[in-house]
Write an enzyme that holds these catalytic residues in place. Sequence first.
Site, mmCIF file in Angstrom:
data_model
loop_
_atom_site.group_PDB
_atom_site.id
_atom_site.type_symbol
_atom_site.label_atom_id
_atom_site.label_comp_id
_atom_site.label_asym_id
_atom_site.label_seq_id
_atom_site.Cartn_x
_atom_site.Cartn_y
_atom_site.Cartn_z
ATOM 1 N N ARG A 1 8.716 -9.375 7.942
ATOM 2 C CA ARG A 1 7.252 -9.539 7.872
ATOM 3 C C ARG A 1 6.580 -8.473 8.740
ATOM 4 N NH1 ARG A 1 5.037 -13.119 10.890
ATOM 5 N NH2 ARG A 1 6.477 -14.813 10.399
ATOM 6 N N TYR B 1 -15.052 -4.502 -8.438
ATOM 7 C CA TYR B 1 -14.092 -5.304 -9.196
ATOM 8 C C TYR B 1 -14.445 -6.787 -9.001
ATOM 9 C CZ TYR B 1 -9.781 -7.832 -10.070
ATOM 10 O OH TYR B 1 -8.862 -8.746 -10.499
ATOM 11 N N ASP C 1 -12.746 1.692 -1.481
ATOM 12 C CA ASP C 1 -11.710 1.329 -2.450
ATOM 13 C C ASP C 1 -11.503 2.547 -3.344
ATOM 14 O OD1 ASP C 1 -10.350 0.469 -4.733
ATOM 15 O OD2 ASP C 1 -11.227 -1.540 -4.683
ATOM 16 N N LYS D 1 -2.234 -0.123 -9.606
ATOM 17 C CA LYS D 1 -2.814 0.757 -10.621
ATOM 18 C C LYS D 1 -2.145 2.126 -10.597
ATOM 19 C CE LYS D 1 -5.511 -2.744 -11.470
ATOM 20 N NZ LYS D 1 -5.211 -3.731 -10.497
HETATM 21 O O1 P1T Z 1 -5.079 -6.836 -8.677
HETATM 22 P P1 P1T Z 1 -4.938 -6.377 -7.239
HETATM 23 O O2 P1T Z 1 -3.773 -5.503 -7.007
HETATM 24 O O3 P1T Z 1 -5.038 -7.507 -6.262
HETATM 25 O O4 P1T Z 1 -6.180 -5.397 -6.945
HETATM 26 C C1 P1T Z 1 -7.519 -5.838 -6.929
HETATM 27 C C2 P1T Z 1 -8.434 -4.690 -7.257
HETATM 28 C C3 P1T Z 1 -9.123 -4.066 -6.234
HETATM 29 N N1 P1T Z 1 -9.941 -3.009 -6.471
HETATM 30 C C4 P1T Z 1 -10.103 -2.526 -7.708
HETATM 31 C C5 P1T Z 1 -11.020 -1.375 -7.929
HETATM 32 C C6 P1T Z 1 -9.433 -3.111 -8.784
HETATM 33 O O5 P1T Z 1 -9.623 -2.583 -10.004
HETATM 34 C C7 P1T Z 1 -8.593 -4.229 -8.556
HETATM 35 C C8 P1T Z 1 -7.885 -4.917 -9.675
HETATM 36 N N2 P1T Z 1 -8.427 -4.659 -10.922
HETATM 37 C C9 P1T Z 1 -7.990 -5.160 -12.116
HETATM 38 C C10 P1T Z 1 -6.975 -6.015 -12.240
HETATM 39 C C11 P1T Z 1 -8.739 -4.697 -13.302
HETATM 40 O O6 P1T Z 1 -8.251 -4.780 -14.439
HETATM 41 O O7 P1T Z 1 -9.860 -4.201 -13.099
#
Ligand code: P1T
Length: 381
Positions: free
Chosen positions: A48, A100, A172, A197
């Site tokens: 952790r 998002y 972000d 992503k």
């Molecule tokens: O899904 P996660 O890894 O927890 O990430 C969240 C997140 C944060 N910031 C941005 C700009 C994002 O696009 C996302 C996640 N977005 C999607 C799942 C989507 O399809 O837009």
Amino acid sequence: MKFNTKVIHGGQQHDPSTGAVMPPVYQTSTFAQTSPGQPINPDYEYSRAANPTRTALENALASIENGTRGLAFSSGLAATDCVLRSFKAGDEIIAMDDLYGGTYRMFTRIYNNYGIIFHFVDMNNLEKLKEVINENTKLVWVETPTNPLMKLADIQEIAKITKQNKILFAVDNTFATPYLQKPLDLGADIVMHSATKYLGGHSDVIAGALIVKDEALGEQLHFQQFATGAILGPMDSFLVLRGIKTLHLRVERHCQNGGKVAEFLDKHPKVKTVYYPGLRSHPFHEIAKKQMSGFGGMVSFSFVSGKKEDAVAFLEKIKVFTLAESLGGVESLANYPVLMTHASIPEDKRIAIGITDDLVRLSVGVEDIEDLLEDLEQALA
Ligand code: P1T
């Protein structure tokens, strides 16, 4: 070291015990000690706190974003959550008015309940941003480009304001990736990624990241992560690290294909607005040129008819594109924000910011462009 070398070698060393070129997946929760409090390797006691495969990824993250410390999380939202744990009731956070949906949901339905106050502002109105700042303001949070409307925020200009007011500034950087934009170099304090992503790049892992320049801030965020637990596992760390090694190649092709898809849609008689920072007609094209070295693979568009039925028919007809949430993988995806990624934003708010019933978001992959354009053509027919 140049970026294209950093993605492969930045912060990396061959495995010290075997010389393995890629770090092994250290699938272990704990590490042996010779005497209480004396682990064999002083860096590793319990996974952790730190795990060698995660360390390899975290060093790569720090390297490609020009930071001093990277932290890898179990999701993008876990990374955002870690930043939010720095604040207490009464603190105020100013966020971009297009985010998002999951980030918006965390701010308004989790941290709002702990007494943190959120203001959602158009970050292109810097006077408005200055007006909202007060002595309780602790953080400015932006996405740029935003999800799903591809709005941009001028990172350098916002950083001037946050520095003057001693406020933390987080960006972000999921849509841009460090290949196209380096927020820490432009004055931000924290970079956040949904590594699910483009960093992972193959739609096979959920992961998040934070990167900072300031070592004390890095230590504080690591403490928050260690104390609350949302770390990335060794196998997932390996997958993201492997993805990063081809980030430059993939994003280059995403940009080429994204630009061609945007141009195609822009000329299509059924399409009303194309949201793509590379188009000269895009309201933030000049900011994009200033702070990004390319325009990425994300393209949103709306229909001349304004009808939800047209968007749905298109999404049911696509064949090479897959209708699915997420983005940034090698394969092209299409998303309907209203019912999918942004369903958690109340209807009046999403319509006010422009997430209308006829909006479609495309994550343009790295397939052959002719197949992608043919698919769009038939789905729009
Ligand atoms: O899904 P996660 O890894 O927890 O990430 C969240 C997140 C944060 N910031 C941005 C700009 C994002 O696009 C996302 C996640 N977005 C999607 C799942 C989507 O399809 O837009």
